[in-house]
Design a protein around this motif. Structure first.
Motif, PDB file in Angstrom:
ATOM      1  N   VAL A 229       0.842  -1.202   0.000  1.00 50.86           N
ATOM      2  CA  VAL A 229       0.000   0.000   0.000  1.00 50.86           C
ATOM      3  C   VAL A 229       0.872   1.244   0.000  1.00 50.86           C
ATOM      4  CG1 VAL A 229      -1.708   1.322   1.298  1.00 50.86           C
ATOM      5  CG2 VAL A 229      -1.936  -1.152   1.122  1.00 50.86           C
ATOM      6  N   ASN A 230       1.918   1.254   0.843  1.00 48.59           N
ATOM      7  CA  ASN A 230       2.819   2.404   0.875  1.00 48.59           C
ATOM      8  C   ASN A 230       3.501   2.627  -0.463  1.00 48.59           C
ATOM      9  OD1 ASN A 230       2.424   3.373   3.478  1.00 48.59           O
ATOM     10  ND2 ASN A 230       3.808   1.843   4.352  1.00 48.59           N
ATOM     11  N   LEU A 231       3.910   1.518  -1.105  1.00 47.82           N
ATOM     12  CA  LEU A 231       4.571   1.643  -2.411  1.00 47.82           C
ATOM     13  C   LEU A 231       3.603   2.231  -3.438  1.00 47.82           C
ATOM     14  CD1 LEU A 231       6.971   1.113  -4.290  1.00 47.82           C
ATOM     15  CD2 LEU A 231       6.208  -1.241  -4.531  1.00 47.82           C
ATOM     16  N   LEU A 232       2.374   1.728  -3.448  1.00 54.12           N
ATOM     17  CA  LEU A 232       1.391   2.234  -4.407  1.00 54.12           C
ATOM     18  C   LEU A 232       1.099   3.714  -4.158  1.00 54.12           C
ATOM     19  CD1 LEU A 232      -1.140  -0.722  -4.740  1.00 54.12           C
ATOM     20  CD2 LEU A 232       0.759  -0.091  -6.236  1.00 54.12           C
ATOM     21  N   LEU A 233       1.073   4.105  -2.857  1.00 51.24           N
ATOM     22  CA  LEU A 233       0.789   5.502  -2.531  1.00 51.24           C
ATOM     23  C   LEU A 233       1.914   6.430  -2.975  1.00 51.24           C
ATOM     24  CD1 LEU A 233      -0.768   5.234   1.052  1.00 51.24           C
ATOM     25  CD2 LEU A 233      -1.910   5.963  -1.045  1.00 51.24           C
ATOM     26  N   SER A 234       3.137   5.891  -3.074  1.00 49.00           N
ATOM     27  CA  SER A 234       4.231   6.782  -3.461  1.00 49.00           C
ATOM     28  C   SER A 234       4.480   6.774  -4.972  1.00 49.00           C
ATOM     29  CB  SER A 234       5.504   6.446  -2.682  1.00 49.00           C
ATOM     30  OG  SER A 234       5.712   5.068  -2.650  1.00 49.00           O
ATOM     31  N   LEU A 235       3.809   5.887  -5.703  1.00 48.16           N
ATOM     32  CA  LEU A 235       3.983   5.880  -7.160  1.00 48.16           C
ATOM     33  C   LEU A 235       3.571   7.204  -7.822  1.00 48.16           C
ATOM     34  CD1 LEU A 235       3.071   2.281  -8.431  1.00 48.16           C
ATOM     35  CD2 LEU A 235       5.309   3.353  -8.226  1.00 48.16           C
ATOM     36  N   PRO A 236       2.469   7.837  -7.384  1.00 46.65           N
ATOM     37  CA  PRO A 236       2.118   9.123  -8.017  1.00 46.65           C
ATOM     38  C   PRO A 236       3.266  10.125  -7.951  1.00 46.65           C
ATOM     39  CG  PRO A 236       0.311   8.374  -6.652  1.00 46.65           C
ATOM     40  CD  PRO A 236       1.434   7.413  -6.434  1.00 46.65           C
ATOM     41  N   ALA A 237       3.991  10.145  -6.807  1.00 43.72           N
ATOM     42  CA  ALA A 237       5.127  11.053  -6.690  1.00 43.72           C
ATOM     43  C   ALA A 237       6.171  10.747  -7.768  1.00 43.72           C
ATOM     44  CB  ALA A 237       5.740  10.933  -5.302  1.00 43.72           C
ATOM     45  N   LEU A 238       6.372   9.440  -7.988  1.00 39.94           N
ATOM     46  CA  LEU A 238       7.338   9.035  -9.011  1.00 39.94           C
ATOM     47  C   LEU A 238       6.900   9.531 -10.387  1.00 39.94           C
ATOM     48  CD1 LEU A 238       9.822   7.265  -9.864  1.00 39.94           C
ATOM     49  CD2 LEU A 238       8.225   5.377 -10.116  1.00 39.94           C
TER      50      LEU A 238
END
Lengths: 266, 274
Positions: B131-140
């Motif tokens: 979940v944390n990884l998916l949440l930070s993908l937009p930043a990427l």
């Protein structure tokens, strides 16, 4: 693959076929022993372990928390467990509730188990009462849907309507205990395990807890009551076992067992 | 889940590898509850809340980009995207393995009191990490747009790359939490290992700066193969080659199998140990 799921022949033998009578065993404890192996000096670190095992200097003290315990608990019975601290009461509960596998012997049990031990053990202080209800319900193995349908009743029983969306860290210990009891008893289990918890909350709430436990009893639930207060066991239980150093000292009608217990502990 | 026909027999011989898996499925509601607890409580008292999930790797990216982009300017175009994609995958690995261990230790008191499948802690850690990884993908993706990195069809491969990494992470989490149940200082040892591990892989430098004679230091690192397929789809804008994909799949499935076998064999003993 198929064989792994086959019903074992023992389970099909007559002794295990549920009979319609109320006096069938719900829990069988057969020659159960639990052995803890404790290193003589506690070794917590890998470094120490590596050094010691190279030197072959790890000495284990073995001690039996339960020794060859055999008993049966019948359906609908209130069964008491008494004994002093360290007599094996908690270990007996652990093997019955599947927390531990016995080192030797066998546990057979039919029906769902709900432990009422140390209420709210899984509570998280930063979450609200509402969130904790669902978390604790899931820990007890209830589905989210079951918890949604019982939610209002739980909050009403705990008398926490006004505070249910407040983080738990703002609750008093009594409020937390009330919520814990309400969640743990929201869904009637087949077997309820009560471990020294009837002393929580104020007197009025204690009475409420006792009422609920009696209601479970009337509706046919089996109750395992553990206490070092022998009087409580004598009051509430039909039968009881007295454990001493992991062995059964006495088993039978609660009054007799408590009497023997008192005779040896004047 | 409640059933009066529910029978528990301690003498019954179940296959631990199968039994633990079916128990995890039976307790899936608990897994979701624990994941949501982890997400909710992590930043509960902070003003920015869940935004920190994105901010943390972004800030690290800024620092590393300022510090290193001039050094590697020639070798690595779009340095920010290169660093951030590596960081996100690495954070997923390091945070998840750590929380698999700490969750099991936290859950120790629970394991003494009620029955819950023991694998739930590692599974919860992986779920939270995902979940944390998916949440930070937009930043990427924002950083990619700023750096004018091409968005290509290869991005469709990102979920597969994440999934394969998750298998590896789950396997490592299970292995480590089995170890930490026996030796508490494994947790501390792993922190030191993580630090050196971080520098021993091309996250903030390109593999080309490592001399050929020392490349084995990189290629013996299983994490490297997940970095390769993850970056291929994001940074290189290409689908990974069959060889790259095969190696990652092999390592992911292999690690999970070893971790699962080890953990389930010791699962019954955990209540005695923790």
């Amino acid at each position: 693959m198929h064989t792994a799921f086959e019903v074992r022949p023992e389970l099909q033998s007559p002794a295990y076929v549920p009979s319609p009578t109320t006096s069938q065993p719900l829990i069988r404890v057969e020659n159960v022993s639990v052995r803890y192996r404790v290193p003589q000096e506690r070794i917590n670190t890998f470094k120490e372990y590596a050094i010691r095992s190279l030197q072959r200097r790890i000495v284990y003290n073995e001690f039996f928390a339960l020794r060859d315990v055999t008993l049966e608990v019948m359906a609908g019975e209130v069964f008491g467990v008494i004994g002093r601290n360290g007599a094996g009461k908690s270990t007996l509960l652990r093997v019955i509730s599947q927390v531990m596998k016995p080192t030797m012997g066998r546990i057979w049990r039919r029906g769902s188990v709900a432990p009422l031990l140390e209420l709210g053990a899984g509570f998280h202080q930063e979450l609200t009462g509402r969130e904790n209800v669902f978390l604790n319900g899931a820990l007890l193995g209830h589905s989210r849907r079951e918890m949604i349908s019982r939610f209002d009743e739980i909050v009403a029983f705990a008398e926490l309507e006004k505070f249910i969306d407040t983080p738990l860290r703002n609750y008093s210990s009594g409020m937390q205990a009330r919520l814990g009891f309400a969640v743990a008893t929201a869904i009637r289990p087949d077997i309820l395990i009560v471990d020294e918890v009837l002393s929580v909350g104020d007197e009025q709430f204690q009475a409420k807890c006792k009422d609920r436990i009696s209601a479970f009893r009337r509706s046919g639930a089996t109750i395992l009551l553990v206490s070092h207060q022998a009087d409580v066991v004598e009051d509430l239980c039909d039968r009881a076992v007295w454990l001493d150093s992991g062995r059964i000292s006495a088993i039978g009608p609660a009054r007799e067992v408590v009497g023997k217990y008192h005779d040896s502990h004047p | 889940m409640q059933s009066s026909a529910l029978i528990y027999d301690s003498a019954e011989r179940k296959w631990p590898i199968v039994h633990e898996a079916t128990e995890l499925i039976r307790y899936r509601d608990l897994m979701f509850q624990l994941i949501s607890r982890n997400i909710k409580t992590r930043y509960k008292r902070s003003a920015l809340g869940i935004v920190w999930t994105m901010l943390h790797p972004l800030m690290m990216m800024v620092v590393l980009t300022l510090a290193f982009s001039s050094v590697f300017r020639v070798a690595v175009p779009h340095f920010a995207v290169y660093v951030l994609s590596g960081l996100l995958l690495w954070n997923f690995f390091s945070q998840t393995t750590n929380s698999a261990m700490s969750e099991l230790l936290w859950g120790g008191t629970l394991l003494h009191r009620i029955y819950i499948p023991r694998g739930i802690f590692a599974a919860t850690a992986v779920g939270t990490g995902l979940v944390n990884l998916l949440l930070s993908l937009p930043a990427l993706f924002v950083v990619m747009a700023f750096s004018r990195v091409q968005f290509t069809a290869a991005l469709l491969f990102v979920p597969v790359a994440i999934l394969l990494t998750a298998l590896f992470v789950m396997g490592m989490g299970l292995l480590l939490s089995t170890l930490v149940a026996y030796f508490a200082d494994v947790y501390e040892m792993f922190q030191i290992l993580l630090m050196s591990w971080f520098y021993l892989q091309p996250i903030m430098y390109p593999i080309s700066i490592i001399p050929e004679s020392l490349r084995w230091l990189i290629t013996i690192n299983p994490m490297y193969y997940f970095l390769v397929i993850f970056r291929a789809s994001i940074y290189d804008g290409r689908f990974p080659s069959g060889r790259e994909l095969g190696l990652a799949a092999l390592i992911g499935i292999g690690t999970l199998a070893i971790g699962w076998l080890t953990f389930t064999r010791k699962a019954e003993e955990l209540a005695y140990r923790i």
